[in-house]
Design a protein around this motif. Structure first.
Motif, mmCIF file in Angstrom:
data_model
loop_
_atom_site.group_PDB
_atom_site.id
_atom_site.type_symbol
_atom_site.label_atom_id
_atom_site.label_comp_id
_atom_site.label_asym_id
_atom_site.label_seq_id
_atom_site.Cartn_x
_atom_site.Cartn_y
_atom_site.Cartn_z
ATOM 1 N N MET A 180 5.668 22.237 4.093
ATOM 2 C CA MET A 180 6.626 21.798 4.770
ATOM 3 C C MET A 180 6.382 22.860 6.106
ATOM 4 S SD MET A 180 8.769 19.875 3.440
ATOM 5 C CE MET A 180 10.248 19.822 4.360
ATOM 6 N N ILE A 181 6.770 22.397 7.242
ATOM 7 C CA ILE A 181 6.707 23.237 8.573
ATOM 8 C C ILE A 181 7.988 23.451 9.076
ATOM 9 C CG2 ILE A 181 5.866 22.919 11.048
ATOM 10 C CD1 ILE A 181 3.325 21.303 9.922
ATOM 11 N N GLU A 182 8.229 24.854 9.529
ATOM 12 C CA GLU A 182 9.527 25.186 10.208
ATOM 13 C C GLU A 182 9.327 24.799 11.662
ATOM 14 O OE1 GLU A 182 12.842 28.650 10.457
ATOM 15 O OE2 GLU A 182 11.134 28.754 9.245
ATOM 16 N N CYS A 183 10.439 24.284 12.287
ATOM 17 C CA CYS A 183 10.558 23.964 13.684
ATOM 18 C C CYS A 183 11.183 25.091 14.160
ATOM 19 C CB CYS A 183 11.109 22.605 13.972
ATOM 20 S SG CYS A 183 10.191 21.180 13.174
ATOM 21 N N GLY A 184 11.120 25.231 15.672
ATOM 22 C CA GLY A 184 11.595 26.191 16.390
ATOM 23 C C GLY A 184 13.380 26.049 16.163
ATOM 24 N N ASP A 185 14.011 25.122 15.938
ATOM 25 C CA ASP A 185 15.374 25.305 15.784
ATOM 26 C C ASP A 185 15.800 25.403 14.024
ATOM 27 O OD1 ASP A 185 14.481 22.810 14.605
ATOM 28 O OD2 ASP A 185 16.236 21.812 15.344
ATOM 29 N N GLY A 186 14.675 25.685 13.404
ATOM 30 C CA GLY A 186 14.969 26.297 11.967
ATOM 31 C C GLY A 186 14.783 24.947 11.085
ATOM 32 N N LYS A 187 14.727 23.715 11.489
ATOM 33 C CA LYS A 187 14.327 22.418 10.652
ATOM 34 C C LYS A 187 13.174 22.537 9.943
ATOM 35 C CE LYS A 187 18.280 20.465 11.818
ATOM 36 N NZ LYS A 187 19.587 20.129 10.831
ATOM 37 N N ASN B 260 1.436 24.088 16.768
ATOM 38 C CA ASN B 260 1.545 25.577 16.282
ATOM 39 C C ASN B 260 0.898 25.921 14.801
ATOM 40 O OD1 ASN B 260 2.660 26.587 18.914
ATOM 41 N ND2 ASN B 260 4.734 26.600 17.966
ATOM 42 N N TRP B 261 1.176 25.016 13.816
ATOM 43 C CA TRP B 261 0.902 25.309 12.729
ATOM 44 C C TRP B 261 -0.631 25.159 12.735
ATOM 45 C CZ3 TRP B 261 -2.015 23.226 8.844
ATOM 46 C CH2 TRP B 261 -2.131 23.730 7.606
ATOM 47 N N GLN C 125 -10.392 23.592 18.033
ATOM 48 C CA GLN C 125 -10.447 22.305 18.529
ATOM 49 C C GLN C 125 -9.433 21.472 17.658
ATOM 50 O OE1 GLN C 125 -14.885 21.298 19.029
ATOM 51 N NE2 GLN C 125 -15.044 22.295 17.439
ATOM 52 N N ILE C 126 -8.445 21.056 18.463
ATOM 53 C CA ILE C 126 -7.331 20.155 18.137
ATOM 54 C C ILE C 126 -7.367 18.867 19.017
ATOM 55 C CG2 ILE C 126 -4.611 20.224 17.779
ATOM 56 C CD1 ILE C 126 -4.700 23.163 17.726
ATOM 57 N N PHE C 127 -7.277 17.686 18.046
ATOM 58 C CA PHE C 127 -7.078 16.310 18.714
ATOM 59 C C PHE C 127 -5.884 15.904 18.241
ATOM 60 C CE2 PHE C 127 -11.371 17.766 18.042
ATOM 61 C CZ PHE C 127 -12.061 17.516 19.377
ATOM 62 N N LEU C 128 -5.411 14.568 19.018
ATOM 63 C CA LEU C 128 -4.375 14.064 18.636
ATOM 64 C C LEU C 128 -4.566 12.172 18.310
ATOM 65 C CD1 LEU C 128 -0.993 14.287 18.318
ATOM 66 C CD2 LEU C 128 -1.016 13.191 20.477
ATOM 67 N N PRO D 219 3.699 14.373 25.540
ATOM 68 C CA PRO D 219 3.915 15.135 26.610
ATOM 69 C C PRO D 219 4.848 15.970 26.406
ATOM 70 C CG PRO D 219 3.214 13.079 27.424
ATOM 71 C CD PRO D 219 3.549 12.780 26.040
ATOM 72 N N LEU D 220 5.998 15.743 25.630
ATOM 73 C CA LEU D 220 7.127 16.431 25.404
ATOM 74 C C LEU D 220 6.816 17.937 24.617
ATOM 75 C CD1 LEU D 220 9.901 13.791 24.839
ATOM 76 C CD2 LEU D 220 8.725 14.687 26.917
ATOM 77 N N ALA D 221 5.726 17.770 23.860
ATOM 78 C CA ALA D 221 5.064 18.963 23.183
ATOM 79 C C ALA D 221 5.126 20.150 24.287
ATOM 80 C CB ALA D 221 3.984 18.623 22.347
ATOM 81 N N ARG D 222 5.463 21.205 23.816
ATOM 82 C CA ARG D 222 5.459 22.775 24.715
ATOM 83 C C ARG D 222 4.268 23.147 24.676
ATOM 84 N NH1 ARG D 222 11.671 24.166 22.160
ATOM 85 N NH2 ARG D 222 12.796 22.699 23.454
ATOM 86 N N ASN D 223 3.432 22.784 23.736
ATOM 87 C CA ASN D 223 2.220 23.551 23.566
ATOM 88 C C ASN D 223 1.089 22.370 23.619
ATOM 89 O OD1 ASN D 223 2.808 22.256 21.292
ATOM 90 N ND2 ASN D 223 2.464 24.054 19.848
ATOM 91 N N LYS D 224 1.421 21.147 24.463
ATOM 92 C CA LYS D 224 0.311 20.259 24.464
ATOM 93 C C LYS D 224 -1.009 20.610 24.850
ATOM 94 C CE LYS D 224 2.400 18.557 28.828
ATOM 95 N NZ LYS D 224 3.438 19.663 28.754
ATOM 96 N N SER D 225 -1.007 21.877 25.677
ATOM 97 C CA SER D 225 -2.415 22.075 26.368
ATOM 98 C C SER D 225 -3.185 22.710 25.190
ATOM 99 C CB SER D 225 -1.898 23.243 27.240
ATOM 100 O OG SER D 225 -1.406 24.446 26.562
ATOM 101 N N LEU D 226 -2.920 22.756 24.000
ATOM 102 C CA LEU D 226 -3.790 23.210 22.870
ATOM 103 C C LEU D 226 -4.509 22.097 22.514
ATOM 104 C CD1 LEU D 226 -1.596 25.612 20.862
ATOM 105 C CD2 LEU D 226 -3.309 26.381 22.609
#
Length: 280
Positions: free
Chosen positions: A6-13, A90-91, A100-103, A114-121
């Motif tokens: 499981m991955i925790e999101c910024g809002d705790g979900k 982030n994870w 090196q991260i790809f999508l 593009p809505l991902a706040r860390n898309k520059s990674l």
């Protein structure tokens, strides 16, 4: 190697994810289509591992193993990008032991990236059947179908049932009400996901990485060529390409919106493998 967690999101979900392969390799994140569970992409993920990548798949909030309740008010397409995909990136950045991260995005995966706040990674992104939701890019009987969905079927079913039943949109799983309503909002607007939001327009224009879009000729109901091209043009990257495939190119009678990821079409996956390796 395969591991569920499981991955925790910024809002705790908490959202459910699966890691394939070994740490230290370049990582491919698979961002699923609307209503699709991460398990659907398992064979494709394994093919990437065989090509020297590690892979993370995940279920958006409100989908699959990331479901706590169908009417979770935080379940929306916007939050799939701003919170869920952000958390996954982030994870990977913290745990993948490789910068090196790809999508690989399927359908809505191309709208929310593009809505991902860390898309520059993310170093490069490959999109299959990713399209604007705007009805303005459908034609013929398919346009009538999406207009009925946005304006009649979706409002009626979500009001009566509190969700979008799978039969109402032709999917396999029910969709949370918030996801369905936002999907319809994007579908009725000429700019789709962008709406009239300058921040979203800026977010799309900020993407300046290699992009490859694939549209499928027989995917006329869910991702017609014109709708894929419109999303392609909304991205700011100067290093982008769009390819339109026909089933006959691969000796197939049909591929459709989901066929790319099926085992019987695995020869198509070589295009992803080779393209991603350009940027490793």
């Amino acid at each position: 190697m395969q591991n569920d967690f499981m991955i925790e999101c910024g809002d705790g979900k908490l959202i459910a994810a699966t890691h394939f392969g070994r740490e230290g390799k370049p990582t491919v994140i698979i961002s699923a289509a609307t209503g699709a569970q991460r398990s659907y992409y398992g064979r494709f993920a394994q093919s990437l591992v065989e090509q020297g990548f590690q892979v993370v798949t995940f279920d958006y909030r409100g989908i699959g193993d990331s479901t706590t309740k169908m009417n979770d008010p935080s379940a929306s397409m916007t939050n799939w990008g701003e919170l869920d995909l952000t958390a996954v990136i982030n994870w990977v950045a913290k745990n993948g032991n490789n910068p090196q991260i790809f999508l690989v995005g399927h359908s809505v995966g191309g709208q929310i990236f593009p809505l991902a706040r860390n898309k520059s990674l993310v170093r490069a992104a490959y999109f299959i059947a990713s399209q604007t939701a705007s009805r303005y890019y459908w034609t013929g009987p398919q346009k009538l179908s999406v207009m009925l969905l946005w304006n009649l079927i979706l409002p009626t079913t979500t009001t009566l049932t509190g969700k979008l039943p799978n039969w109402a949109y032709g999917g396999k799983y029910d969709l949370p009400k918030g996801v369905a309503i936002e999907w319809a909002t994007w579908g009725r607007h000429k700019n789709g996901v962008l709406q009239d939001d300058n921040n979203r327009l800026r977010a799309f224009k900020e993407v300046n990485i290699p992009l490859r879009f694939i549209s499928i000729a027989d995917d006329k109901l869910l991702a017609p060529k014109d709708a894929v091209e419109q999303l392609y043009h909304q991205y700011g990257s100067l290093n982008k390409e769009h390819h339109h495939w026909y089933p006959s190119d691969f000796g197939k009678r049909k591929i459709g919106h989901f066929g790319f990821f099926r085992k019987e079409n695995s020869e198509m996956w070589d295009d992803v493998h080779l393209w991603l390796k350009r940027y490793v």
